[in-house]
Motif scaffolding. Structure first.
Motif, PDB file in Angstrom:
ATOM      1  N   ALA A 108      11.093  12.298  54.102  1.00 44.84           N
ATOM      2  CA  ALA A 108      11.962  12.651  55.167  1.00 44.84           C
ATOM      3  C   ALA A 108      12.260  14.184  55.211  1.00 44.84           C
ATOM      4  O   ALA A 108      10.786  14.630  54.423  1.00 44.84           O
ATOM      5  CB  ALA A 108      13.162  11.727  54.444  1.00 44.84           C
ATOM      6  N   GLY A 126      10.771  16.630  52.306  1.00 42.95           N
ATOM      7  CA  GLY A 126       9.682  16.219  51.571  1.00 42.95           C
ATOM      8  C   GLY A 126       8.201  16.949  52.700  1.00 42.95           C
ATOM      9  O   GLY A 126       7.330  16.949  52.385  1.00 42.95           O
ATOM     10  N   ARG A 150       6.449   6.775  58.490  1.00 45.43           N
ATOM     11  CA  ARG A 150       6.668   8.277  58.575  1.00 45.43           C
ATOM     12  C   ARG A 150       5.551   9.212  58.607  1.00 45.43           C
ATOM     13  O   ARG A 150       5.276  10.266  58.786  1.00 45.43           O
ATOM     14  CB  ARG A 150       7.918   8.845  57.247  1.00 45.43           C
ATOM     15  N   VAL A 164      12.186  11.908  47.248  1.00 50.20           N
ATOM     16  CA  VAL A 164      13.062  10.441  47.404  1.00 50.20           C
ATOM     17  C   VAL A 164      14.599  11.034  47.217  1.00 50.20           C
ATOM     18  O   VAL A 164      14.992  11.696  46.669  1.00 50.20           O
ATOM     19  CB  VAL A 164      12.803   9.418  47.389  1.00 50.20           C
ATOM     20  N   PRO A 175      16.271   5.698  43.664  1.00 51.89           N
ATOM     21  CA  PRO A 175      14.957   5.493  43.680  1.00 51.89           C
ATOM     22  C   PRO A 175      13.888   6.547  43.495  1.00 51.89           C
ATOM     23  O   PRO A 175      12.618   5.570  43.452  1.00 51.89           O
ATOM     24  CB  PRO A 175      15.485   6.061  45.972  1.00 51.89           C
ATOM     25  N   VAL A 181      10.497   5.046  41.860  1.00 47.62           N
ATOM     26  CA  VAL A 181       8.888   5.466  42.107  1.00 47.62           C
ATOM     27  C   VAL A 181       8.318   6.215  41.076  1.00 47.62           C
ATOM     28  O   VAL A 181       6.846   6.181  41.189  1.00 47.62           O
ATOM     29  CB  VAL A 181       9.491   6.675  43.606  1.00 47.62           C
ATOM     30  N   GLU A 241      17.007  21.950  55.037  1.00 52.43           N
ATOM     31  CA  GLU A 241      15.437  21.671  55.433  1.00 52.43           C
ATOM     32  C   GLU A 241      14.757  22.781  55.962  1.00 52.43           C
ATOM     33  O   GLU A 241      13.427  22.871  55.821  1.00 52.43           O
ATOM     34  CB  GLU A 241      15.760  20.881  56.476  1.00 52.43           C
ATOM     35  N   LYS A 266      19.787  24.369  39.319  1.00 58.03           N
ATOM     36  CA  LYS A 266      20.460  24.428  40.620  1.00 58.03           C
ATOM     37  C   LYS A 266      22.045  23.764  41.197  1.00 58.03           C
ATOM     38  O   LYS A 266      22.505  23.895  41.314  1.00 58.03           O
ATOM     39  CB  LYS A 266      19.470  23.299  41.522  1.00 58.03           C
TER      40      LYS A 266
HETATM   41  P1  NDP Z   1      16.944  11.152  51.007  1.00 56.17           P
HETATM   42  O1  NDP Z   1      17.942  12.006  50.535  1.00 56.17           O
HETATM   43  O2  NDP Z   1      17.438  10.876  52.692  1.00 56.17           O
HETATM   44  O3  NDP Z   1      15.620   9.985  50.682  1.00 56.17           O
HETATM   45  C1  NDP Z   1      14.985   9.412  52.336  1.00 56.17           C
HETATM   46  C2  NDP Z   1      13.760   9.399  51.672  1.00 56.17           C
HETATM   47  O4  NDP Z   1      13.457   8.431  50.009  1.00 56.17           O
HETATM   48  C3  NDP Z   1      12.328   8.543  52.426  1.00 56.17           C
HETATM   49  O5  NDP Z   1      10.974   8.926  52.362  1.00 56.17           O
HETATM   50  C4  NDP Z   1      12.620   7.432  51.730  1.00 56.17           C
HETATM   51  O6  NDP Z   1      11.533   6.300  52.242  1.00 56.17           O
HETATM   52  C5  NDP Z   1      12.710   7.382  49.708  1.00 56.17           C
HETATM   53  N1  NDP Z   1      13.085   6.656  49.744  1.00 56.17           N
HETATM   54  C6  NDP Z   1      14.031   6.013  49.892  1.00 56.17           C
HETATM   55  N2  NDP Z   1      14.466   5.334  48.576  1.00 56.17           N
HETATM   56  C7  NDP Z   1      13.246   4.510  47.876  1.00 56.17           C
HETATM   57  C8  NDP Z   1      13.195   3.773  47.245  1.00 56.17           C
HETATM   58  N3  NDP Z   1      13.486   2.733  46.569  1.00 56.17           N
HETATM   59  N4  NDP Z   1      11.331   3.139  47.029  1.00 56.17           N
HETATM   60  C9  NDP Z   1      10.967   4.378  47.359  1.00 56.17           C
HETATM   61  N5  NDP Z   1      11.319   5.478  48.173  1.00 56.17           N
HETATM   62  C10 NDP Z   1      12.192   5.895  48.531  1.00 56.17           C
HETATM   63  O7  NDP Z   1      15.725  12.006  52.078  1.00 56.17           O
HETATM   64  P2  NDP Z   1      15.823  13.953  51.979  1.00 56.17           P
HETATM   65  O8  NDP Z   1      14.737  14.613  52.668  1.00 56.17           O
HETATM   66  O9  NDP Z   1      17.103  14.270  53.095  1.00 56.17           O
HETATM   67  O10 NDP Z   1      16.262  14.276  50.158  1.00 56.17           O
HETATM   68  C11 NDP Z   1      15.399  14.512  49.357  1.00 56.17           C
HETATM   69  C12 NDP Z   1      16.235  15.004  47.994  1.00 56.17           C
HETATM   70  O11 NDP Z   1      15.548  15.925  48.203  1.00 56.17           O
HETATM   71  C13 NDP Z   1      17.168  14.022  47.783  1.00 56.17           C
HETATM   72  O12 NDP Z   1      17.116  14.156  46.445  1.00 56.17           O
HETATM   73  C14 NDP Z   1      18.163  15.051  47.923  1.00 56.17           C
HETATM   74  O13 NDP Z   1      19.479  15.120  47.090  1.00 56.17           O
HETATM   75  C15 NDP Z   1      16.934  16.545  47.695  1.00 56.17           C
HETATM   76  N6  NDP Z   1      17.833  17.609  48.589  1.00 56.17           N
HETATM   77  C16 NDP Z   1      18.295  17.371  50.095  1.00 56.17           C
HETATM   78  C17 NDP Z   1      18.544  18.965  50.660  1.00 56.17           C
HETATM   79  C18 NDP Z   1      18.494  18.666  52.005  1.00 56.17           C
HETATM   80  O14 NDP Z   1      18.683  19.413  52.575  1.00 56.17           O
HETATM   81  N7  NDP Z   1      19.132  17.482  52.657  1.00 56.17           N
HETATM   82  C19 NDP Z   1      18.562  19.940  50.236  1.00 56.17           C
HETATM   83  C20 NDP Z   1      18.107  20.174  48.848  1.00 56.17           C
HETATM   84  C21 NDP Z   1      17.256  18.484  48.161  1.00 56.17           C
HETATM   85  P3  NDP Z   1      10.999   5.089  53.342  1.00 56.17           P
HETATM   86  O15 NDP Z   1      11.246   6.576  54.799  1.00 56.17           O
HETATM   87  O16 NDP Z   1      10.821   4.411  52.904  1.00 56.17           O
HETATM   88  O17 NDP Z   1      12.748   4.881  54.076  1.00 56.17           O
END
Ligand code: NDP
Length: 476
Positions: free
Chosen positions: A11, A14, A37, A74, A79, A83, A131, A182
């Protein structure tokens, strides 16, 4: 050639971390539960470096050089466990699983323990910067074994933000240390934002300044001691005009602050460790309070605004007072945050170096600020500093601002402008600096109603007074 590092979970975060790695010349294995993705990442950004995409987790794991390094990015919580559980049977001894999500450090400790039983390294790495940071250089706070950092260090340090040639990444300490730091970083971020919001409210409601004017004030502040990312974007947000209405953007936004929970984690843990992080707690509660719309509406109807609203006698002098009060309060917020890190480090045996944390927060992350250099210097000069407040530079800054701080908090109280973070920071400062506290009376009350005993200023030992028997005192 096999990939040097893998990312599963593509997402926003990542995807950008994977691109950052590829741009720095690493061959990056890619995987995501929903393969579309992965495909879109390669289609849109495949030319930025070398990617090795896999649809199946088995193939993803097989595409990596050993020991494998796999970043899991993730959704935090269930989740991540799902994983990790899928990965473990596919891995070999010495492989490293890195959780770069926003995990609670206790979960990270649990996962690290579980994976170490399989001969695997589990690294909880805090990643800050959102991001944009993930793509262009975040602040990275990796925990886990020192051995895992031998492989990860060079990779993470090259993709992290760089300040004066120093990467914003360092091995924080074992198991959950990275995610803990963090968490506290996010807590400080809550306090910093609440203080900025209160400063804005004082200038807006107290002086009647318009948002665009206040934006200019923040821009000016950003060229001094307060220079920081949050002050800079405050000016941008305040200067922004809503396209639909032509109103100041800040006036069309619903005034209910949301939260994803890291502030709450910080406060919960601080309560357990007995660390008074009052600024962070007030900031967290201030967000909660803002969301209680019904109570706010009822109270707004029940109570009039204080007569003495506004204090524009000398707007320039007041603005200067607010700047100094903001800086002093900010010093308190960081002092409390660093106390919290020290307490966590003691409790969980991490040996975290506070100066190194100040160093890796100088770039990439949301609380990046000029004055973090001063924090690092303070700990360099005196590693066993009892509190940041007494480090010569900060003591002088607080001393210089204390009269302004008192004037601002007093004026806010008279005008009925809530300043929970400014006020509680000042109260914290006064409580720390006072030779005696009314805690003595609390001890007396506890002994009176519950025979909880007390200690004396003039003798060693523990005492109890028989309150019902002519106040006989004896050693307990
Ligand atoms: P999300 O938190 O929205 O997570 C989405 C991702 O998780 C997708 O790749 C999704 O796969 C995957 N996923 C969810 N459930 C499962 C599962 N059961 N098995 C396998 N894959 C799963 O994505 P973000 O990129 O926003 O954040 C990722 C992490 O980074 C989170 O922990 C977040 O708290 C952290 N973070 C986020 C920040 C931000 O600014 N957004 C900043 C710093 C940290 P699929 O595509 O198949 O749905």
């Amino acid at each position: 050639a096999p990939a040097q590092i893998g990312v599963t979970g593509l997402a926003v975060m990542g995807r950008n971390l994977a691109r950052n790695l590829a741009r720095h010349g690493f061959t990056v294995a890619l995987h995501n539960r929903t393969h579309a993705r992965t495909e879109s990442l390669v289609a849109e950004h495949g030319d930025e470096g070398t990617f090795v995409p896999s649809e199946r987790l088995e193939d993803f794991v097989a595409s990596l050089e050993r020991p494998r390094a796999i970043i899991v990015m993730v959704k935090a919580g269930g989740p991540t466990d799902a994983v990790v559980d899928e990965l473990v049977p596919l891995l070999d001894e010495g492989d490293i699983v890195i959780d770069c999500g926003n995990a609670h450090f206790a979960d990270t400790r649990r996962r690290e323990q579980a994976l170490s039983e399989h001969g695997l390294h589990f690294v909880g790495a805090g990643v800050s910067g959102g991001e944009v940071g993930a793509l262009e250089g975040p602040s990275i706070m990796p925990g886990g074994s020192a051995q895992s950092y031998e492989k990860l260090g060079p990779i993470f340090e090259s993709i992290a933000a760089q300040v004066d040639g120093t990467p914003c990444c360092v091995h924080v300490g074992p198991d959950g240390a990275g995610h803990f730091v963090k968490m506290v970083h996010n807590g400080i971020e809550y306090a910093d934002m609440q203080l900025i919001a209160e400063a804005y409210d004082l200038l807006r409601s107290g002086l009647g300044a318009a948002p665009a004017q206040i934006a200019d004030t923040f821009r000016e502040w950003n060229s001094g001691d307060l220079e920081s990312f949050l002050i800079e974007i405050t000016a941008d947000v305040l200067a922004h005009t809503d396209a639909a209405t032509g109103e100041a953007f800040v006036d069309v936004v619903l005034d209910q602050a949301e939260q994803k929970g890291t502030g709450r984690w910080t406060v919960q843990n601080a309560l357990e460790l007995g660390v008074p992080i009052t600024g962070i707690a007030e900031a967290t509660f201030a967000r909660s309070l803002s969301g209680h719309a019904e109570q706010r509406a009822a109270a707004a109807q029940a109570f009039a605004t204080p007569a003495e609203e506004g204090f524009a006698d000398d707007p320039q002098a007041f603005t200067d007072d607010v700047r100094k009060a903001l800086y002093a309060s900010k010093v308190v917020a960081y002092a409390q945050g660093f106390d919290h890190i020290a307490a966590g480090s003691d409790e969980y045996g991490w040996d975290v170096d506070p100066g190194a944390m100040a160093t890796i927060w100088r770039g990439g992350c949301i609380i990046r600020a000029k004055f973090l250099d001063r924090i690092r210097e303070a700990y360099d000069d005196q590693p066993d500093l009892p509190t940041l407040l007494v480090a010569p530079y900060f003591a002088a800054a607080v001393q210089d601002g204390v009269d302004s701080w008192r004037r601002v908090v007093a004026a806010a109280a008279r005008a009925g402008i809530p300043t929970p973070a400014f006020s509680s920071s000042l109260a914290y400062f006064d409580a720390l600096r006072r030779p005696r506290l009314p805690a003595a009376l609390i001890q007396g009350l506890r002994d009176n109603f519950g025979a909880h005993t007390y200690r004396r200023v003039d003798r060693d030992g523990t005492f109890h007074t028989e309150w019902s028997q002519d106040l006989v005192e004896h050693e307990a």
